[in-house]
Design a protein around this motif. Structure first.
Motif, PDB file in Angstrom:
ATOM      1  N   LEU A  17       0.855  -1.191   0.000  1.00 60.13           N
ATOM      2  CA  LEU A  17       0.000   0.000   0.000  1.00 60.13           C
ATOM      3  C   LEU A  17       0.890   1.240   0.000  1.00 60.13           C
ATOM      4  O   LEU A  17       1.820   1.355   0.808  1.00 60.13           O
ATOM      5  N   GLU A  18       0.600   2.157  -0.905  1.00 62.41           N
ATOM      6  CA  GLU A  18       1.376   3.404  -0.987  1.00 62.41           C
ATOM      7  C   GLU A  18       0.875   4.367   0.078  1.00 62.41           C
ATOM      8  O   GLU A  18      -0.327   4.538   0.262  1.00 62.41           O
ATOM      9  N   VAL A  19       1.832   5.066   0.782  1.00 65.41           N
ATOM     10  CA  VAL A  19       1.493   5.983   1.869  1.00 65.41           C
ATOM     11  C   VAL A  19       1.467   7.392   1.308  1.00 65.41           C
ATOM     12  O   VAL A  19       2.480   7.894   0.807  1.00 65.41           O
ATOM     13  N   ASN A  20       0.313   8.055   1.351  1.00 68.09           N
ATOM     14  CA  ASN A  20       0.123   9.404   0.830  1.00 68.09           C
ATOM     15  C   ASN A  20      -0.474  10.274   1.914  1.00 68.09           C
ATOM     16  O   ASN A  20      -1.311   9.841   2.691  1.00 68.09           O
ATOM     17  N   THR A  21      -0.055  11.584   1.875  1.00 71.36           N
ATOM     18  CA  THR A  21      -0.694  12.582   2.739  1.00 71.36           C
ATOM     19  C   THR A  21      -0.457  13.948   2.123  1.00 71.36           C
ATOM     20  O   THR A  21       0.634  14.257   1.639  1.00 71.36           O
ATOM     21  N   GLY A  22      -1.523  14.714   2.096  1.00 70.43           N
ATOM     22  CA  GLY A  22      -1.407  16.052   1.527  1.00 70.43           C
ATOM     23  C   GLY A  22      -1.074  16.024   0.053  1.00 70.43           C
ATOM     24  O   GLY A  22      -0.466  16.966  -0.468  1.00 70.43           O
ATOM     25  N   GLY A  23      -1.396  14.973  -0.637  1.00 71.49           N
ATOM     26  CA  GLY A  23      -1.119  14.881  -2.068  1.00 71.49           C
ATOM     27  C   GLY A  23       0.289  14.446  -2.379  1.00 71.49           C
ATOM     28  O   GLY A  23       0.643  14.320  -3.558  1.00 71.49           O
ATOM     29  N   ALA A  24       1.107  14.175  -1.349  1.00 73.18           N
ATOM     30  CA  ALA A  24       2.492  13.766  -1.589  1.00 73.18           C
ATOM     31  C   ALA A  24       2.684  12.335  -1.109  1.00 73.18           C
ATOM     32  O   ALA A  24       2.047  11.893  -0.153  1.00 73.18           O
ATOM     33  N   SER A  25       3.529  11.583  -1.805  1.00 72.65           N
ATOM     34  CA  SER A  25       3.810  10.199  -1.447  1.00 72.65           C
ATOM     35  C   SER A  25       5.055  10.148  -0.578  1.00 72.65           C
ATOM     36  O   SER A  25       6.082  10.762  -0.881  1.00 72.65           O
ATOM     37  N   TYR A  26       4.962   9.324   0.516  1.00 73.53           N
ATOM     38  CA  TYR A  26       6.063   9.217   1.436  1.00 73.53           C
ATOM     39  C   TYR A  26       6.628   7.811   1.487  1.00 73.53           C
ATOM     40  O   TYR A  26       7.391   7.482   2.371  1.00 73.53           O
ATOM     41  N   GLY A  27       6.243   6.962   0.561  1.00 76.57           N
ATOM     42  CA  GLY A  27       6.798   5.617   0.533  1.00 76.57           C
ATOM     43  C   GLY A  27       5.697   4.573   0.427  1.00 76.57           C
ATOM     44  O   GLY A  27       4.531   4.887   0.159  1.00 76.57           O
ATOM     45  N   THR A  28       6.082   3.307   0.665  1.00 78.61           N
ATOM     46  CA  THR A  28       5.119   2.202   0.553  1.00 78.61           C
ATOM     47  C   THR A  28       5.208   1.300   1.767  1.00 78.61           C
ATOM     48  O   THR A  28       6.278   1.148   2.365  1.00 78.61           O
ATOM     49  N   LEU A  29       4.064   0.712   2.110  1.00 80.37           N
ATOM     50  CA  LEU A  29       3.966  -0.260   3.187  1.00 80.37           C
ATOM     51  C   LEU A  29       3.761  -1.643   2.578  1.00 80.37           C
ATOM     52  O   LEU A  29       2.956  -1.823   1.650  1.00 80.37           O
ATOM     53  N   TYR A  30       4.487  -2.658   3.091  1.00 80.93           N
ATOM     54  CA  TYR A  30       4.364  -4.044   2.619  1.00 80.93           C
ATOM     55  C   TYR A  30       4.039  -4.922   3.817  1.00 80.93           C
ATOM     56  O   TYR A  30       4.654  -4.777   4.877  1.00 80.93           O
ATOM     57  N   GLY A  31       3.029  -5.809   3.644  1.00 78.56           N
ATOM     58  CA  GLY A  31       2.644  -6.706   4.727  1.00 78.56           C
ATOM     59  C   GLY A  31       2.601  -8.138   4.249  1.00 78.56           C
ATOM     60  O   GLY A  31       2.212  -8.420   3.106  1.00 78.56           O
ATOM     61  N   GLU A  32       2.970  -9.063   5.128  1.00 83.34           N
ATOM     62  CA  GLU A  32       2.963 -10.493   4.789  1.00 83.34           C
ATOM     63  C   GLU A  32       2.401 -11.249   5.990  1.00 83.34           C
ATOM     64  O   GLU A  32       2.770 -10.990   7.120  1.00 83.34           O
ATOM     65  N   MET A  33       1.455 -12.242   5.675  1.00 83.07           N
ATOM     66  CA  MET A  33       0.800 -13.002   6.746  1.00 83.07           C
ATOM     67  C   MET A  33       1.593 -14.259   7.077  1.00 83.07           C
ATOM     68  O   MET A  33       2.243 -14.852   6.215  1.00 83.07           O
ATOM     69  N   ASN A  34       1.435 -14.717   8.334  1.00 80.10           N
ATOM     70  CA  ASN A  34       2.088 -15.929   8.809  1.00 80.10           C
ATOM     71  C   ASN A  34       1.052 -17.068   8.739  1.00 80.10           C
ATOM     72  O   ASN A  34       0.025 -17.026   9.409  1.00 80.10           O
ATOM     73  N   SER A  35       1.276 -18.111   7.918  1.00 80.22           N
ATOM     74  CA  SER A  35       0.308 -19.199   7.715  1.00 80.22           C
ATOM     75  C   SER A  35       0.503 -20.345   8.697  1.00 80.22           C
ATOM     76  O   SER A  35      -0.286 -21.301   8.690  1.00 80.22           O
ATOM     77  N   VAL A  36       1.544 -20.311   9.552  1.00 75.32           N
ATOM     78  CA  VAL A  36       1.817 -21.438  10.454  1.00 75.32           C
ATOM     79  C   VAL A  36       0.690 -21.632  11.468  1.00 75.32           C
ATOM     80  O   VAL A  36       0.209 -22.772  11.666  1.00 75.32           O
TER      81      VAL A  36
END
Length: 907
Positions: A131-150
């Motif tokens: 997911l891309e992180v935006n605020t005030g119309g400007a991009s500040y980077g991206t968030l990446y998430g991964e689930m644990n299936s164990v």
């Protein structure tokens, strides 16, 4: 090899081990498959939940990370990621800023409890999201998430193990129950096997105790029943042997003559009855070839012997000679005689004396001949009396009809009409008696021809319309528009039944209505069953009278002071005709309310008539029409018909309601285009309504169609003057109503009209030079009747008083048609016709139509006329209209003007 080893082991197992092994295998396989499907479904649910959780987590962290990214506080971001990674089943969270700097957080690894084969068979998809992180119309980077299936795999594995434990527990319980159930039944099965073996060794008294499951008890019962039957059979065999000896004694002492012969004809046994019947003792007969049958020749004897060798059993009657020389009529039953190898070795004969019966048959035959002669004499008497009565009746009715067309005073006309009605009533009685006699003698044959059902019904109703209108009764005919009209049957007899029912309804109804309706019952593919109903508002019929009204010479009111006359044959004949057509007739009635006579008949379907307009129902679609009629049945019938043609309609009862509805419709810009007015209202109100409509400028464009009783020519003139565009006679035919409405809509209403709209002057158009006719008639009164009718119709007529004069006139002059009386002096009409046809054939002359004029009305009389060479048959007494229809059929109008032709058809 393993398979063979398994089969050998399987064959040694008993019923219980086999059943337990099969149930165990099926339970394990079924339970395993079910568990596998359940954990597969759980894996899919976990994958979906992981995808939802990672997306929700990223959406939750994005604004928080954005706020810290604006401030450049990376420590706070790392703290946020670590805190969130320890929640739920997040495996890893990673934030990457615009410069590529990364901050990650991972959850503590979980211990894997599920074995690898399980995770391979039931995989849980690795879910990750960005997911891309935006605020005030400007991009500040991206968030990446991964689930644990164990954790999810561990839960699925625990669920799988738990379900397998349930399957094993259920299996053990099932096997235990099976063992308990069958342990009690095996003892009975073993006993059954032992008992069957003992029974086969001759212990026929052995039986099995019935115990165990229903199937086991059924097997034990079957064995016991079989043992009982066999034991009974053995006992009966002993009884049969005794009976055979007894039977032999009975045969020997029987009063019936019984003997046997071998194939050579020698008598091998001879009982006491044969001795009594033929006079030969057993010692005299046995071993001899005594010829008992004196009528049979060598060929017939050989034929009987061949039939016996073929195993045939038969009987015959013959004449026999006794030892003393006396002849007897005997009936012999012959059957083959078999030996122990089932080979035919002779014959068995049983004979008894039928001499008295034969004598009785001869007497019965003579009595039957006498009865048939008497029946023939009765038929001849009826035919002769019919002829003798019809001949003067033709003069009475013919002269009365001609008299009514002359200028008479009101009193004279009333007297003449009374004579005519009385004559027609007498003629109806004569016809009923003839029909009754033909039905009783079994000589009434039904036709099976194609005809139009709607036309037949409407023709019948039209003939009775004037009778109903003279009593101010409403006569309605309700036929389905989608009726299958082309059928095969007897239209004449169908019309006769309807005429009788409708005529009775009119006769017994003093006020109200008579309605004829037709409804569908059953479609049989090639046939159709229809129900005809005739309903009236008459006095009704009591329950007691309903049971006898269909009997011969019976009426509901059988008293000598009854109000209505009649022979009481009409309903009986109608019911018998309906039953001859394969149907049934019933009556439903309530005293004081009315009656409904109905009958259902099956007709064969015929091919639809060619040339039918395929757009019959669409040409009036959308046309707005208003029905104004006092009678509810009339409104309902008209409404059903025009609705089926796609017309938009309303119906009202009074002129005031009609004017209010017309005014309202015109005011809202949706006026009615057609107004159908029934003239059967209070005095003059239908004409007042017509004038009011034409006087109103907003309504005057509406086209008015008026329904009138038959023959109201003065009313037709007044209606035309008041603005009526089309007049139709009641009850109106569906085709006439459709054609009339269509002509009114298209603006050609003046060119289409029913019989009621023809002026008397037009109906009586004089037709000149229709042709030259030869009338062969010996009765002077009937000559005058025929001459007067034919001259009015515009024909030139030459009269011959006998067949000889007819032949002479034919040889001297040319004629367009010959009217031939059948019974004349010197030479009758049959011989004269045959001579004329012979002359035409020999001289190669044009065949001219010859119409039989005869007072004989039986079917055989018509057949005799046609066989003699005549073309058609007109029964006396006949009316002017019947004569006109017959002549129009054989000499159609060729040179008449259109107006004359219309007048002819209307008349």
């Amino acid at each position: 090899m393993k398979a063979l080893r398994f089969l050998s082991i399987w064959e040694k197992w008993g019923l219980i081990p086999r059943l337990m092994a099969a149930v165990g295998f099926a339970s394990l396989v079924g339970g395993g498959i079910q568990n596998y499907l359940l954990v597969l479904e759980g894996a899919a649910e976990h994958s979906a939940r992981h995808e939802r959780e990672v997306q929700e987590t990223l959406k939750f962290l994005a604004p928080l990370v954005a706020d810290q990214a604006v401030l450049g506080d990376y420590a706070a971001i790392a703290q946020l990621l670590n805190a969130q990674a320890k929640k739920l089943e997040i495996g890893e969270l990673l934030w990457t800023d615009k410069s590529g700097r990364k901050l990650s957080a991972r959850d503590t690894p979980d211990r894997v409890e599920a074995p690898r084969w399980f995770t391979a068979l039931v995989p849980i998809a690795l879910v990750e999201s960005t997911l891309e992180v935006n605020t005030g119309g400007a991009s500040y980077g991206t968030l990446y998430g991964e689930m644990n299936s164990v954790p999810a795999s561990n839960r699925l594995w625990a669920q799988f193990v738990h379900q397998l434990q349930i399957v094993f527990a259920t299996l053990l319980l099932t096997l235990q129950v099976i063992w308990l159930i069958f342990r009690g039944n095996l003892g009975t099965l073993r006993m059954l096997a032992v008992s069957a073996n003992r029974f086969s060794l001759g212990e026929h008294a052995v039986r099995v105790d019935v115990d165990g499951a229903p199937e086991v008890r059924a097997a034990a019962d079957a064995f016991n029943n079989m043992a009982n039957n066999i034991e009974s059979l053995i006992a009966s065999l002993g009884e049969s042997e005794t009976n055979n000896r007894r039977l032999a004694a009975i045969v020997k002492q029987s009063s019936e003559a019984i003997w046997t012969r071998d194939l050579s004809g020698r008598i091998t046994t001879w009982n006491r009855g044969a001795t009594v019947l033929f006079g030969y003792s057993a010692e005299e007969a046995i071993g001899q070839r005594i010829n008992i049958d004196t009528r049979a020749g060598p060929e017939e004897v050989t034929n009987r012997l061949e039939r016996l060798k073929g195993g045939d059993t038969f009987s015959y009657e013959t004449r026999a000679m006794t030892k003393g020389g006396r002849e007897l009529d005997i009936e012999v039953a012959a059957a083959p005689l078999h030996d122990e190898n089932s080979s035919v070795v002779g014959k068995i004969c049983v004979a008894h004396d039928v001499t008295e019966r034969k004598r009785a048959e001869v007497e019965l035959y003579a009595a039957r001949e006498a009865a048939e002669a008497a029946n023939h004499a009765k038929s001849s008497f009826l035919a002769k009396m019919s002829h003798e009565i019809r001949t003067p009746m033709n003069g009475v009715l013919g002269m009365t009809e001609l008299l009514l067309e002359t200028g008479l005073t009101a009193t004279q006309r009333r007297f003449a009409e009374t004579v005519q009605r009385s004559g027609k009533s007498l003629l109806a009685i004569i016809n009923d008696i003839l029909d009754f006699s033909k039905i009783e003698a079994g000589k009434l044959d039904l036709e099976h021809i194609e005809f139009d059902l709607r036309q037949t019904i409407e023709d019948t109703i039209e003939l009775l319309a004037e009778r109903a209108q003279s009593k101010e009764l409403e006569l309605a005919c309700n036929l389905p528009v989608d009726l299958v009209t082309r059928v095969k049957g007897d239209p004449l007899r169908l019309g006769q039944v309807l005429t009788n029912l409708v005529g009775n309804a009119i006769k017994f109804t003093e006020q109200g209505e008579v309605a004829v309706s037709l409804s569908f019952v059953e479609d049989g593919g090639d046939s159709i069953t229809l129900r005809f109903e005739v309903t009236d508002t008459g006095p009704g019929i009591s329950k007691e009278a309903q049971g006898r009204i269909f009997e011969n010479f019976s009426q509901a009111d059988g008293s000598t002071t009854r109000k209505h006359g009649g022979t009481g044959l009409g309903l009986a004949i109608s019911k018998q005709l309906v039953e001859m057509m394969g149907g049934e007739m019933r009556v439903e009635s309530t005293p004081g309310v009315g009656s409904t006579f109905w009958f259902a008949v099956r007709f064969d379907k015929a091919e639809p008539a060619t040339g039918v307009d395929p757009f019959f129902r669409n040409k009036l679609e959308g046309v707005r029409a208003l029905i104004v009629a006092r009678n509810a049945t009339t409104r309902a019938t008209l409404n059903a018909q025009i609705t089926n043609w796609g017309m938009k309609n309303r119906s009202v009862e009074t002129p005031d309601q009609a004017l209010a509805l017309l005014t309202h419709a015109a005011a809202r810009g949706a006026p009615y285009q057609i107004i159908i007015i029934d003239s059967a209202m209070s005095s003059g109100s239908h004409m007042d309504l017509t004038r009011a409509i034409k006087a109103d400028a907003a309504l005057s464009d509406a086209r008015i169609v008026m329904l009138m009783p038959v023959g109201r020519h003065g009313d037709v003139r007044d209606a035309r003057q008041a603005g009526v565009m089309l007049c139709l006679s009641k009850p109106v035919r569906q085709s006439a109503l459709y054609d009339g409405l269509l002509s009114v809509v298209t603006g050609t209403g003046d060119s289409i009209s029913d019989a009621a709209s023809i002026e008397p002057s037009k109906a009586a158009v004089k037709r000149e030079n229709r042709g030259k006719l030869l009338l062969a008639e010996d009765n002077a009164v009937n000559q005058q009747v025929a001459l007067a009718i034919l001259k009015i119709e515009g024909y030139q007529v030459i009269v011959a008083k006998s067949g000889v004069e007819a032949l002479e006139a034919y040889s001297k002059s040319a004629f367009d048609l010959i009217l031939m009386d059948c019974h004349m002096p010197e030479m009758d009409g049959f011989e004269a016709t045959r001579n004329i046809r012979q002359i035409q054939k020999q001289s190669n002359l044009k065949r001219i139509p010859i119409i039989a004029l005869t007072a004989n009305a039986m079917q055989q009389d018509r057949d005799e006329c046609l066989n003699a060479g005549m073309d058609d048959h007109l029964s006396k007494p006949y009316t002017r209209l019947q004569m006109r229809a017959m002549l129009d059929r054989w000499l159609p109008v060729a040179d008449a003007t259109t107006e004359e032709a219309a007048a002819v058809r209307a008349a």
